[in-house]
Design a protein around this motif. Structure first.
Motif, short mmCIF file in Angstrom:
data_model
loop_
_atom_site.label_atom_id
_atom_site.label_comp_id
_atom_site.label_asym_id
_atom_site.label_seq_id
_atom_site.Cartn_x
_atom_site.Cartn_y
_atom_site.Cartn_z
N ASP A 87 -53.54 -4.09 3.82
CA ASP A 87 -54.77 -4.11 3.05
C ASP A 87 -55.96 -3.91 4.00
OD1 ASP A 87 -56.97 -4.69 1.56
OD2 ASP A 87 -56.25 -6.62 0.82
N PRO A 88 -56.68 -2.78 3.88
CA PRO A 88 -57.79 -2.55 4.82
C PRO A 88 -58.86 -3.63 4.75
CG PRO A 88 -57.74 -0.85 3.09
CD PRO A 88 -56.48 -1.66 2.95
N THR A 89 -59.00 -4.29 3.59
CA THR A 89 -60.05 -5.31 3.51
C THR A 89 -59.69 -6.55 4.34
OG1 THR A 89 -59.09 -6.34 1.54
CG2 THR A 89 -60.73 -4.62 1.17
N LYS A 90 -58.41 -6.65 4.76
CA LYS A 90 -58.01 -7.79 5.61
C LYS A 90 -58.01 -7.44 7.09
CE LYS A 90 -55.34 -10.56 2.40
NZ LYS A 90 -54.78 -9.77 1.30
N ASN A 140 -60.86 -13.88 10.03
CA ASN A 140 -59.63 -14.07 10.81
C ASN A 140 -59.59 -13.10 12.01
OD1 ASN A 140 -57.10 -14.61 11.76
ND2 ASN A 140 -56.12 -14.63 9.75
N PRO A 141 -60.38 -13.39 13.06
CA PRO A 141 -60.44 -12.46 14.19
C PRO A 141 -59.09 -12.31 14.91
CG PRO A 141 -61.68 -14.48 14.67
CD PRO A 141 -61.30 -14.55 13.23
N ASP A 143 -54.87 -8.86 16.68
CA ASP A 143 -53.42 -8.61 16.82
C ASP A 143 -53.10 -7.20 16.36
OD1 ASP A 143 -52.89 -11.04 17.84
OD2 ASP A 143 -52.04 -11.90 16.00
N TRP A 144 -53.67 -6.81 15.23
CA TRP A 144 -53.38 -5.47 14.68
C TRP A 144 -53.91 -4.37 15.60
CZ3 TRP A 144 -56.30 -1.69 11.53
CH2 TRP A 144 -55.46 -0.71 10.98
N TYR A 145 -55.13 -4.55 16.09
CA TYR A 145 -55.70 -3.52 16.98
C TYR A 145 -54.96 -3.46 18.32
CZ TYR A 145 -59.24 -1.97 13.78
OH TYR A 145 -59.86 -1.40 12.69
N ARG A 146 -54.54 -4.64 18.82
CA ARG A 146 -53.80 -4.63 20.10
C ARG A 146 -52.45 -3.94 19.95
NH1 ARG A 146 -55.84 -10.22 21.55
NH2 ARG A 146 -57.49 -9.74 23.02
N GLU A 147 -51.82 -4.15 18.81
CA GLU A 147 -50.54 -3.48 18.55
C GLU A 147 -50.74 -1.96 18.49
OE1 GLU A 147 -48.44 -5.52 15.31
OE2 GLU A 147 -47.85 -3.48 14.73
N ARG A 148 -51.82 -1.56 17.82
CA ARG A 148 -52.11 -0.12 17.76
C ARG A 148 -52.44 0.44 19.14
NH1 ARG A 148 -56.60 0.85 13.49
NH2 ARG A 148 -56.32 3.00 14.15
N VAL A 199 -64.60 0.20 16.96
CA VAL A 199 -64.32 1.18 15.90
C VAL A 199 -65.25 0.92 14.72
CG1 VAL A 199 -61.88 1.34 16.57
CG2 VAL A 199 -62.57 -0.27 14.78
N VAL A 200 -65.34 1.93 13.85
CA VAL A 200 -66.17 1.79 12.65
C VAL A 200 -65.30 1.19 11.55
CG1 VAL A 200 -67.53 3.04 10.93
CG2 VAL A 200 -67.55 3.79 13.32
N TRP A 201 -65.78 0.12 10.95
CA TRP A 201 -65.04 -0.50 9.86
C TRP A 201 -65.62 -0.09 8.51
CZ3 TRP A 201 -65.08 -5.72 12.90
CH2 TRP A 201 -63.93 -5.79 13.70
N PHE A 202 -64.86 -0.31 7.46
CA PHE A 202 -65.35 -0.03 6.11
C PHE A 202 -66.64 -0.80 5.88
CE2 PHE A 202 -60.84 1.02 5.64
CZ PHE A 202 -60.94 2.27 5.04
N GLY A 203 -67.60 -0.11 5.30
CA GLY A 203 -68.89 -0.75 5.01
C GLY A 203 -69.87 -0.67 6.16
N GLU A 204 -69.46 -0.09 7.32
CA GLU A 204 -70.37 0.02 8.46
C GLU A 204 -70.92 1.45 8.56
OE1 GLU A 204 -69.10 -3.25 11.69
OE2 GLU A 204 -67.82 -1.49 11.69
#
Ligand code: OAD
Length: 242
Positions: A31-34, A44-45, A50-55, A145-150
Motif C-alpha cells: 500500500d503506497p499510503t503506508k 512509522n519511520p 526498512d522498505w527503502y533499505r531493501e530496495r 525521493v518524492v513521495w505521494f502528495g509532495e
C-alpha cells in the motif's frame, strides 16, 4: 539531433528491479499510503526505512541492462540531449550517462536527507539499520525521493523547462513508464513540438500511446538498442521516420 528521453520503472525491470504497477509491481502488493507518503513516514519511520533499505540493497546488486546502455550511447552521439527519469535507481548513471545530461525527477534513492534542514548525504555503500538522525539538527533523516502528495523539486523542473526553451526536439523517446503523471505526457508532447517524432517503448498500451508516432510493444532492453543503432547509423544521412 536534439533528443529528449523519458524513462520509468520498466527500463530497470530487466535488471531485476520491480516496477510499481506492472505484473509483480510494488503497488500490486504493497500500500503506497503506508510506504511512500510523508504521513506514513511520520507514523512509522522504521517501516518506511526498512522498505527503502531493501530496495537500495536490491539496486546495489543490480546491473544496468542494454536499455540503459543504449540511452547512454544515444546521449553521447546526440548534439543536445536530456534524460528525464522517474527512476530513483542509479542504473542510468552506472551505464555511463553523464550526470549533467539527466534529471531524476522523482529523486535519488541513495540520497538520505534531513526531514527538517538542508543536510543531505549520499549512501551508495552498505549502511546500518538504525534510524538516521541529522548530524546538524538531530531531526530524522529520510530517503531523498518524492513521495505521494509532495511537490517535484523546482530546480529539477527548471532543468527540464530550460531544455524545452532551447527548442523542439527532433526525437522524443518515452520508455518503460505507465505515463500516469500529467507532467510526463505534457513534457513529451511539448518537447516534440510541431515536427519532432514521439516514440514509445512499452510492451503495454499507455495513456501516451495515442500521441506516439510509433509504439514498440517490446521490452526496452530489446527495442532500445535496435532503435538507437538504427538512429545512429542514419544520423549522417536522413533521420528515419517511424
Ligand atoms: P509503472 O510501474 O507505473 O509502469 C511501468 C511500465 O513499464 C508499465 O507501463 C509496463 O508496461 C512497462 N514495462 C514493464 N516491463 C518493461 C520492459 N521490460 N520494458 C519496457 N517497459 C516495460 O512505473 P512508472 O511509470 O515508472 O513514483 O511509475 C511512475 C511513478 O509511480 C514512479 O516513479 C513512482 C511510482 O509511484 C514515485 O516514487 C514518486
Amino acid at each position: 539531433m536534439r533528443v529528449l528521453v523519458i524513462t520509468g520503472a520498466g527500463v530497470s525491470a530487466e535488471s531485476g528491479i520491480s516496477t510499481f504497477r506492472g505484473k509483480d509491481g510494488y503497488w500490486r502488493n504493497l500500500d503506497p499510503t503506508k510506504l511512500a507518503t510523508p504521513k506514513a513516514f511520520a507514523r512509522n519511520p522504521d517501516l518506511v526505512w526498512d522498505w527503502y533499505r531493501e530496495r537500495r540493497q536490491r539496486i546495489r546488486k543490480a546491473q544496468p541492462n542494454p536499455a540503459h546502455q543504449a540511452i547512454a550511447n544515444l546521449a553521447l552521439q546526440a548534439d543536445e540531449f536530456l534524460l528525464v527519469t522517474q527512476n530513483v535507481d542509479d542504473l542510468h548513471l552506472r551505464a555511463g550517462l553523464a550526470a549533467e545530461k539527466m534529471v531524476q525527477i522523482h529523486g535519488d534513492i541513495f540520497m538520505t536527507r534531513c526531514s527538517r534542514c538542508d543536510f543531505r548525504r549520499s549512501e551508495h555503500e552498505h549502511e546500518d539499520g538504525d534510524l538516521p538522525k541529522c548530524p546538524q539538527c538531530s531531526a530524522l533523516m529520510r530517503p531523498g525521493v518524492v513521495w505521494f502528495g509532495e511537490q517535484l523539486d523546482a530546480v529539477k523542473i527548471g532543468i527540464v523547462e530550460n531544455f524545452m526553451r532551447g527548442g523542439d526536439s527532433d526525437l522524443v523517446i518515452v520508455a518503460g513508464t505507465s505515463a500516469l503523471f500529467g507532467y510526463i505526457i505534457d513534457w513529451a508532447l511539448r518537447a516534440r513540438g510541431q515536427a519532432g517524432q514521439l516514440i514509445e517503448v512499452n510492451p503495454e498500451e499507455t495513456w501516451l500511446s495515442q500521441f506516439a508516432a510509433k509504439s514498440f510493444r517490446e521490452p526496452a532492453g530489446v527495442a532500445l538498442p535496435r532503435l538507437v543503432n538504427e538512429l545512429l547509423s542514419n544520423v549522417n544521412r536522413r533521420a528515419p521516420t517511424y
